[in-house]
Write a protein that holds these residues in place. Structure first.
Motif, PDB file in Angstrom:
ATOM      1  N   GLY A   6      53.475  36.520  33.542  1.00  0.00           N
ATOM      2  CA  GLY A   6      52.026  36.502  33.500  1.00  0.00           C
ATOM      3  C   GLY A   6      51.479  35.183  33.016  1.00  0.00           C
ATOM      4  O   GLY A   6      52.212  34.240  32.717  1.00  0.00           O
ATOM      5  N   TYR A   7      50.146  35.144  32.932  1.00  0.00           N
ATOM      6  CA  TYR A   7      49.407  33.978  32.463  1.00  0.00           C
ATOM      7  C   TYR A   7      48.497  34.410  31.317  1.00  0.00           C
ATOM      8  O   TYR A   7      47.963  35.516  31.322  1.00  0.00           O
ATOM      9  CB  TYR A   7      48.526  33.404  33.588  1.00  0.00           C
ATOM     10  CG  TYR A   7      47.386  32.613  33.023  1.00  0.00           C
ATOM     11  CD1 TYR A   7      47.565  31.306  32.606  1.00  0.00           C
ATOM     12  CD2 TYR A   7      46.137  33.196  32.821  1.00  0.00           C
ATOM     13  CE1 TYR A   7      46.528  30.598  32.009  1.00  0.00           C
ATOM     14  CE2 TYR A   7      45.093  32.492  32.235  1.00  0.00           C
ATOM     15  CZ  TYR A   7      45.298  31.197  31.833  1.00  0.00           C
ATOM     16  OH  TYR A   7      44.284  30.503  31.238  1.00  0.00           O
ATOM     17  N   THR A   8      48.310  33.529  30.350  1.00  0.00           N
ATOM     18  CA  THR A   8      47.351  33.767  29.273  1.00  0.00           C
ATOM     19  C   THR A   8      46.977  32.446  28.617  1.00  0.00           C
ATOM     20  O   THR A   8      47.674  31.443  28.800  1.00  0.00           O
ATOM     21  CB  THR A   8      47.920  34.727  28.204  1.00  0.00           C
ATOM     22  OG1 THR A   8      46.887  35.075  27.287  1.00  0.00           O
ATOM     23  CG2 THR A   8      49.089  34.126  27.460  1.00  0.00           C
ATOM     24  N   ASP A  68      46.269  32.827  25.239  1.00  0.00           N
ATOM     25  CA  ASP A  68      46.570  33.222  23.859  1.00  0.00           C
ATOM     26  C   ASP A  68      47.824  34.102  23.892  1.00  0.00           C
ATOM     27  O   ASP A  68      47.738  35.321  24.032  1.00  0.00           O
ATOM     28  CB  ASP A  68      45.388  33.981  23.254  1.00  0.00           C
ATOM     29  CG  ASP A  68      45.564  34.247  21.761  1.00  0.00           C
ATOM     30  OD1 ASP A  68      46.719  34.278  21.276  1.00  0.00           O
ATOM     31  OD2 ASP A  68      44.549  34.443  21.087  1.00  0.00           O
ATOM     32  N   LEU A  69      48.968  33.470  23.768  1.00  0.00           N
ATOM     33  CA  LEU A  69      50.243  34.155  23.974  1.00  0.00           C
ATOM     34  C   LEU A  69      50.490  35.287  22.979  1.00  0.00           C
ATOM     35  O   LEU A  69      50.844  36.397  23.382  1.00  0.00           O
ATOM     36  CB  LEU A  69      51.385  33.139  23.928  1.00  0.00           C
ATOM     37  CG  LEU A  69      52.770  33.646  24.315  1.00  0.00           C
ATOM     38  CD1 LEU A  69      52.774  34.234  25.723  1.00  0.00           C
ATOM     39  CD2 LEU A  69      53.780  32.516  24.215  1.00  0.00           C
ATOM     40  N   LYS A  79      48.409  37.044  21.176  1.00  0.00           N
ATOM     41  CA  LYS A  79      47.470  38.150  21.416  1.00  0.00           C
ATOM     42  C   LYS A  79      47.858  38.930  22.668  1.00  0.00           C
ATOM     43  O   LYS A  79      47.832  40.162  22.673  1.00  0.00           O
ATOM     44  CB  LYS A  79      46.052  37.605  21.557  1.00  0.00           C
ATOM     45  CG  LYS A  79      45.016  38.670  21.779  1.00  0.00           C
ATOM     46  CD  LYS A  79      43.623  38.069  21.878  1.00  0.00           C
ATOM     47  CE  LYS A  79      42.584  39.126  22.184  1.00  0.00           C
ATOM     48  NZ  LYS A  79      41.244  38.533  22.338  1.00  0.00           N
ATOM     49  N   ARG A  80      48.255  38.224  23.726  1.00  0.00           N
ATOM     50  CA  ARG A  80      48.598  38.901  24.985  1.00  0.00           C
ATOM     51  C   ARG A  80      49.839  39.775  24.825  1.00  0.00           C
ATOM     52  O   ARG A  80      49.885  40.891  25.341  1.00  0.00           O
ATOM     53  CB  ARG A  80      48.801  37.864  26.091  1.00  0.00           C
ATOM     54  CG  ARG A  80      49.010  38.460  27.449  1.00  0.00           C
ATOM     55  CD  ARG A  80      47.760  39.172  27.923  1.00  0.00           C
ATOM     56  NE  ARG A  80      47.994  39.739  29.244  1.00  0.00           N
ATOM     57  CZ  ARG A  80      47.457  40.877  29.666  1.00  0.00           C
ATOM     58  NH1 ARG A  80      46.626  41.539  28.904  1.00  0.00           N
ATOM     59  NH2 ARG A  80      47.732  41.330  30.857  1.00  0.00           N
ATOM     60  N   VAL A 126      48.828  42.882  23.072  1.00  0.00           N
ATOM     61  CA  VAL A 126      48.103  43.780  23.980  1.00  0.00           C
ATOM     62  C   VAL A 126      49.096  44.537  24.864  1.00  0.00           C
ATOM     63  O   VAL A 126      48.961  45.754  25.060  1.00  0.00           O
ATOM     64  CB  VAL A 126      47.076  42.988  24.838  1.00  0.00           C
ATOM     65  CG1 VAL A 126      46.510  43.838  25.957  1.00  0.00           C
ATOM     66  CG2 VAL A 126      45.966  42.458  23.954  1.00  0.00           C
ATOM     67  N   HIS A 127      50.091  43.843  25.385  1.00  0.00           N
ATOM     68  CA  HIS A 127      51.126  44.518  26.190  1.00  0.00           C
ATOM     69  C   HIS A 127      51.813  45.596  25.350  1.00  0.00           C
ATOM     70  O   HIS A 127      52.010  46.725  25.812  1.00  0.00           O
ATOM     71  CB  HIS A 127      52.177  43.523  26.684  1.00  0.00           C
ATOM     72  CG  HIS A 127      51.769  42.717  27.871  1.00  0.00           C
ATOM     73  ND1 HIS A 127      51.572  43.264  29.119  1.00  0.00           N
ATOM     74  CD2 HIS A 127      51.526  41.396  28.005  1.00  0.00           C
ATOM     75  CE1 HIS A 127      51.241  42.314  29.969  1.00  0.00           C
ATOM     76  NE2 HIS A 127      51.203  41.163  29.320  1.00  0.00           N
ATOM     77  N   GLY A 157      48.060  46.359  28.143  1.00  0.00           N
ATOM     78  CA  GLY A 157      48.249  45.185  28.992  1.00  0.00           C
ATOM     79  C   GLY A 157      48.312  45.593  30.448  1.00  0.00           C
ATOM     80  O   GLY A 157      47.660  46.544  30.873  1.00  0.00           O
ATOM     81  N   CYS A 202      58.876  38.650  24.455  1.00  0.00           N
ATOM     82  CA  CYS A 202      58.733  37.408  25.194  1.00  0.00           C
ATOM     83  C   CYS A 202      60.090  36.698  25.207  1.00  0.00           C
ATOM     84  O   CYS A 202      60.662  36.417  24.155  1.00  0.00           O
ATOM     85  CB  CYS A 202      57.670  36.523  24.555  1.00  0.00           C
ATOM     86  SG  CYS A 202      57.337  35.029  25.496  1.00  0.00           S
ATOM     87  N   TYR A 206      58.495  31.068  27.834  1.00  0.00           N
ATOM     88  CA  TYR A 206      57.129  30.638  28.124  1.00  0.00           C
ATOM     89  C   TYR A 206      57.096  29.131  28.318  1.00  0.00           C
ATOM     90  O   TYR A 206      57.976  28.410  27.854  1.00  0.00           O
ATOM     91  CB  TYR A 206      56.149  31.062  27.030  1.00  0.00           C
ATOM     92  CG  TYR A 206      56.282  30.329  25.726  1.00  0.00           C
ATOM     93  CD1 TYR A 206      55.563  29.169  25.486  1.00  0.00           C
ATOM     94  CD2 TYR A 206      57.135  30.799  24.730  1.00  0.00           C
ATOM     95  CE1 TYR A 206      55.685  28.489  24.291  1.00  0.00           C
ATOM     96  CE2 TYR A 206      57.256  30.129  23.538  1.00  0.00           C
ATOM     97  CZ  TYR A 206      56.537  28.974  23.324  1.00  0.00           C
ATOM     98  OH  TYR A 206      56.661  28.307  22.139  1.00  0.00           O
TER      99      TYR A 206
END
Length: 92
Positions: free
Chosen positions: A22-24, A26-27, A29-30, A33-34, A39, A51, A54
């Motif tokens: 994916g793209y973000t 704010d890593l 935070k993302r 969320v997942h 997410g 993760c 990245y």
């Protein structure tokens, strides 16, 4: 107009060992969320995620282009890509 924040292309490993890219901008935070189940639809039933890779880019377009290119690879090639990038960083 884009601001000066960083843009990330990231790869998550799901609980079932599948990969999600994916793209973000704010890593941390993302990823949270997942893991909160809010997410992407793909990761909701496959959490928790972690993760595993990245990259940071100056523009959203660059990060999204990297994401798209990564998604075109086979699973084997995705792992080769991440390993090669990791090795290049370790050599510096």
């Amino acid at each position: 107009m884009e601001n000066s924040s960083k843009h990330y292309f990231y790869v998550l490993e799901c609980r079932d060992t599948t990969l999600y890219a994916g793209y973000t901008n704010d890593l941390d935070k993302r990823i949270a969320v997942h893991n909160a189940g809010k997410g992407a639809k793909y990761t909701r039933a496959r959490g928790p995620v972690k993760c595993v890779y990245y990259e940071t880019f100056d523009t959203k377009q660059q990060a999204m282009s990297a994401e798209y290119a990564f998604k075109q690879l086979t699973r084997k090639k995705k792992f080769e890509y991440m390993r090669r990038a990791h090795d290049e960083i370790a050599e510096k």
